[in-house]
Design a protein around this motif. Structure first.
Motif, PDB file in Angstrom:
ATOM      1  N   LYS C  26       0.787  -1.271   0.032  1.00 13.01           N
ATOM      2  CA  LYS C  26      -0.027   0.093   0.058  1.00 13.01           C
ATOM      3  C   LYS C  26       0.825   1.430   0.015  1.00 13.01           C
ATOM      4  CE  LYS C  26      -4.374   1.591   0.767  1.00 13.01           C
ATOM      5  NZ  LYS C  26      -5.372   1.339  -0.001  1.00 13.01           N
ATOM      6  N   TYR C  29       1.802   1.686  -3.452  1.00 11.83           N
ATOM      7  CA  TYR C  29       0.786   2.363  -4.175  1.00 11.83           C
ATOM      8  C   TYR C  29       0.551   3.845  -3.874  1.00 11.83           C
ATOM      9  CZ  TYR C  29      -4.145   3.567  -5.160  1.00 11.83           C
ATOM     10  OH  TYR C  29      -5.129   4.143  -5.683  1.00 11.83           O
ATOM     11  N   PHE C  33       0.980   6.533  -7.072  1.00 14.22           N
ATOM     12  CA  PHE C  33      -0.086   7.237  -7.352  1.00 14.22           C
ATOM     13  C   PHE C  33       0.309   8.547  -7.686  1.00 14.22           C
ATOM     14  CE2 PHE C  33      -4.217   9.163  -7.203  1.00 14.22           C
ATOM     15  CZ  PHE C  33      -5.115   8.020  -7.715  1.00 14.22           C
ATOM     16  N   ILE C  41       1.977   1.389 -10.165  1.00 15.59           N
ATOM     17  CA  ILE C  41       0.633   1.102  -9.928  1.00 15.59           C
ATOM     18  C   ILE C  41       0.449  -0.375 -10.230  1.00 15.59           C
ATOM     19  CG2 ILE C  41      -1.648   1.962  -9.796  1.00 15.59           C
ATOM     20  CD1 ILE C  41      -0.647   4.797 -10.205  1.00 15.59           C
ATOM     21  N   VAL C  44       1.115  -3.374  -8.328  1.00 19.31           N
ATOM     22  CA  VAL C  44       0.484  -3.643  -6.730  1.00 19.31           C
ATOM     23  C   VAL C  44      -0.868  -3.849  -6.887  1.00 19.31           C
ATOM     24  CG1 VAL C  44       2.206  -1.902  -5.889  1.00 19.31           C
ATOM     25  CG2 VAL C  44      -0.317  -1.263  -6.309  1.00 19.31           C
ATOM     26  N   LEU C  45      -1.511  -3.947  -8.220  1.00 13.34           N
ATOM     27  CA  LEU C  45      -3.011  -4.200  -8.119  1.00 13.34           C
ATOM     28  C   LEU C  45      -3.101  -5.873  -8.797  1.00 13.34           C
ATOM     29  CD1 LEU C  45      -4.374  -0.848  -9.854  1.00 13.34           C
ATOM     30  CD2 LEU C  45      -4.296  -1.453  -7.431  1.00 13.34           C
ATOM     31  N   ARG C  65      -8.012  -4.248 -13.525  1.00  9.96           N
ATOM     32  CA  ARG C  65      -6.593  -3.454 -13.289  1.00  9.96           C
ATOM     33  C   ARG C  65      -6.439  -2.737 -14.494  1.00  9.96           C
ATOM     34  NH1 ARG C  65      -1.728  -7.154 -12.319  1.00  9.96           N
ATOM     35  NH2 ARG C  65      -2.179  -7.905 -14.488  1.00  9.96           N
TER      36      ARG C  65
END
Lengths: 181, 181, 181
Positions: C26, C29, C33, C41, C44-45, C65
């Protein structure tokens, strides 16, 4: 379930303990910095620490713990408020005595003598070294995400300032302007 | 490589688990506080909790969980927004049932009825106790780093407020001014 | 002292390592971002990530995603500054491949083209899944605590902006207004 040997477990736990110690190290740094606690800052810095800051209105590099502490002694004074918060630590233990860290800094500084308010965010890229059992900050690189500088014609209604009573009093006169070296 | 015994490892892991549980405890506290979740706050406080706050425009001391919850029931209302964020935890496990914590608070409160905005930072010095297997907050000491109080003649354009719909409605009239007891 | 078996210890350590990995996930992220780092990004998704945002002036849901990344490619541009900080993580490991997380978001966005400044706080309720050894963000729910939208008639004195030089340039004209779908 796969099994983990005692030695593997010990290495994983060592890793987690090191990460927690390094987070604490940086947390103490921020607390001591904003309260101009020179002895507290000295205790978290490596003797050969390097600080490399690339801000919007200033750029500078400091080499060695003594010069670092001089910078804080010079820079922190009773007519300012500083707030530096380090968020989102990403710590990697590279070896038993070497580690790296990435932090997301939020900073806010009121300079009543310079009549400026500086707010911003930055990425810190740190290197840490363990010396005689203690993690210390060895290298700090500071890359801006954003910076906003607003004039502060009138000081706000400050109802408490720790630095006002605990940091050095400024002599009369204007402070040197910030510069990008 | 030196070897670590199973008992030593277990003690180190116990320490790390305790630190994580205490961080979670305080994190829940902040979340519940800003959302005026009385049951949530009750669940993280020790029955004999003491709160000792030394702010810029207020100073007070609260003893016992019931009085603490009364303070939140009294203080939180629909015509305010609160944001309290705890940064930089430094947790020390002193014994299997005792721990201490230092946090760097950033707080921002809009009081629409009192027409004030209060922002600041503070150091929390906490004590925690483990009761029947659960860590609880036992003692909170709050020391200001800085505090700024600005008049809020016009409320800002609030496009969402959880407290507006979930906290108690104020009766008409003025609220009591803050005071340093 | 009670004794802990090697297998029990290994499970506790696994739990702590998972929590640290999810916090890092996180943290990366947020860093990626605010710097419009699309590749960062993407990493991490989860492929099937769902984002469900309920803000004050906007409400939207994104599934998958690719659509998530499209949203960032569309939304991030050179005439804005974004700051998103996730505080107070409360991570629960539900199974070896499933976890949940609660975070307290502080967000601040300057939109120079739309002439708006949006600040606020929100609770994130996340679900994470471990895919081929890597934790990924699977589900994000965003519940506002507060939101304030202020007009930004004059842009502030921005002395540095990473997005100004690294994010896409906007074509001339007005941007679409936010809407609650």
């Amino acid at each position: 379930m796969n099994t983990t040997s005692l030695a593997q477990l010990a290495a994983q736990v060592r890793n987690l303990l090191d990460i927690e110690q390094i987070k604490n190290l940086k947390h103490r740094y921020f607390r001591c910095f904003d309260m101009a606690d020179i002895a507290g800052i000295a205790a978290v810095l490596h003797p050969a620490v390097v600080l490399d800051v690339n801000g919007g209105i200033y750029r500078f590099r400091v080499e060695g713990r003594e010069k670092y502490l001089d910078m804080v002694r010079e820079g922190a004074h009773a007519e300012m408020i500083m707030q530096h918060n380090g968020h989102h630590p990403e710590i990697d233990i590279v070896s038993p005595t070497q580690a790296t860290g990435v932090w997301y800094l939020q900073d806010s500084v009121w300079e009543f003598r310079r009549k400026l308010r500086i707010t911003g965010a930055a990425i810190y890229r740190d290197r840490y070294e363990k010396l005689t059992g203690t993690w210390l900050i060895k290298h700090i690189e500071f890359q801006r995400i954003h910076e906003i500088v607003e004039p502060l014609e009138q000081p706000p209604n400050v109802t408490f300032s720790y630095l006002a009573t605990h940091a050095k009093k400024l002599p009369p006169g204007e402070l040197e302007a910030y510069k990008k070296e």
